[in-house]
Design a protein around this motif. Sequence first.
Motif, short mmCIF file in Angstrom:
data_model
loop_
_atom_site.label_atom_id
_atom_site.label_comp_id
_atom_site.label_asym_id
_atom_site.label_seq_id
_atom_site.Cartn_x
_atom_site.Cartn_y
_atom_site.Cartn_z
N SER A 124 28.75 -0.10 24.69
CA SER A 124 29.99 0.05 25.45
C SER A 124 30.38 -1.25 26.12
CB SER A 124 29.80 1.12 26.52
OG SER A 124 30.85 1.13 27.44
N THR A 126 31.33 -1.38 28.96
CA THR A 126 30.91 -1.32 30.36
C THR A 126 29.72 -2.23 30.66
OG1 THR A 126 29.51 0.60 29.92
CG2 THR A 126 31.73 1.04 30.71
N ASN A 178 37.89 1.67 24.36
CA ASN A 178 38.26 3.05 24.75
C ASN A 178 38.76 3.84 23.54
OD1 ASN A 178 38.49 1.33 27.29
ND2 ASN A 178 38.70 3.39 28.13
N ASN A 198 38.25 11.72 30.38
CA ASN A 198 38.97 10.58 29.81
C ASN A 198 40.47 10.88 29.71
OD1 ASN A 198 36.65 9.01 29.45
ND2 ASN A 198 36.19 10.00 27.51
N ARG A 230 43.51 -0.69 29.87
CA ARG A 230 42.33 -0.56 29.02
C ARG A 230 42.69 -0.91 27.58
NH1 ARG A 230 40.73 -0.59 33.33
NH2 ARG A 230 39.48 0.93 34.49
N TYR A 232 42.60 0.50 24.33
CA TYR A 232 42.46 1.78 23.62
C TYR A 232 42.41 1.51 22.11
CZ TYR A 232 43.61 3.81 28.12
OH TYR A 232 43.59 4.15 29.45
#
Length: 333
Positions: A124, A126, A178, A198, A230, A232
Amino acid sequence: MNILLTGGTGYIGSHTAVVLAQAGHKVILFDNLCNSSNEVVGRLEKIVGKKIDFAEGDVRDTALLIEVMRTHQIEAVIHFAGLKAVGQSVADPILYFANNVQGTISLLQAMQQLQIKTFIFSSSATVYGEPVYLPYDEVHPTKPINPYGDSKLQVEIILRDLAQSDAQWKIACLRYFNPVGAHDSGLIGDDPNGIPGNLMPYLSRVAAGTLKYLNVFGKDYDTRDGTGERDYIHVVDLAEGHMAALDFLNKHAGLHVVNLGTGKPASVLECVRAFEKACGKPLPIEFAPRRDGDLPIYYAKADLAKQLFGWTAQRSLDKMCESAWYFEQMHNK
């Protein structure tokens, strides 16, 4: 190839199963169904026109994994099984380390015992944490800001050390941005149990009338319109990225860390507008305070995926919203 997909009935796993099966691979799905349904197996069989093998179980059950992999003569593993809600990880970090880190160790132990050494890990963005610069490239420092990100980075460190210890391992860590949208058939999509965590499935349910409005967390970020931005990516693009990674690993050993994103961020309000266009009606929103652990903006530099895998994301934000809305309509007839 015979490929085991852990978390295979989940959102990303199921779409990857379609792409792989349609390319001629044999996929075996393994899932504990904590955030998915075994009904997905039948839908996958409708899409691909052949039987899909499914085994129910937890990735922490090493003995069961060995049995399943031996039975199906598995040659490669794509590891999607993991929890992924940032807020939940902050509230219950032990749950996240048990599922995401302990579960991966169990899976790798099973693979080692059977000498299966081709592995794709669902990581991810993140892991990057607060941006030192944008877009994130794969050499950007890693400093997660929540336990979910920590759990993903810990697995990446384990995989790095594993690849250094044994040159036969072929490993790809794919850092997702995402994933949104759904398969064109409308048979599979993002369908989490309970209230979605989400944006896109939440918007789908607001459009369908099963949720009253969308909470937009934060309207004073330093972004184009004050809402979070984000990167996507359409889930089918992401699934195709996994097949491209698998093809690459067939010819290249070692560890390869690669972003899968579009490189083009969209704000929450831009997603709302695109979804309104897809469903043909205005969607009610309410602004709420920022959430702990949310970044104002992040997006990928996706050049390495193109360079190594020959892969780039193809589908637009409008396509993401149209496919998500079609899935919601088909799913709730």
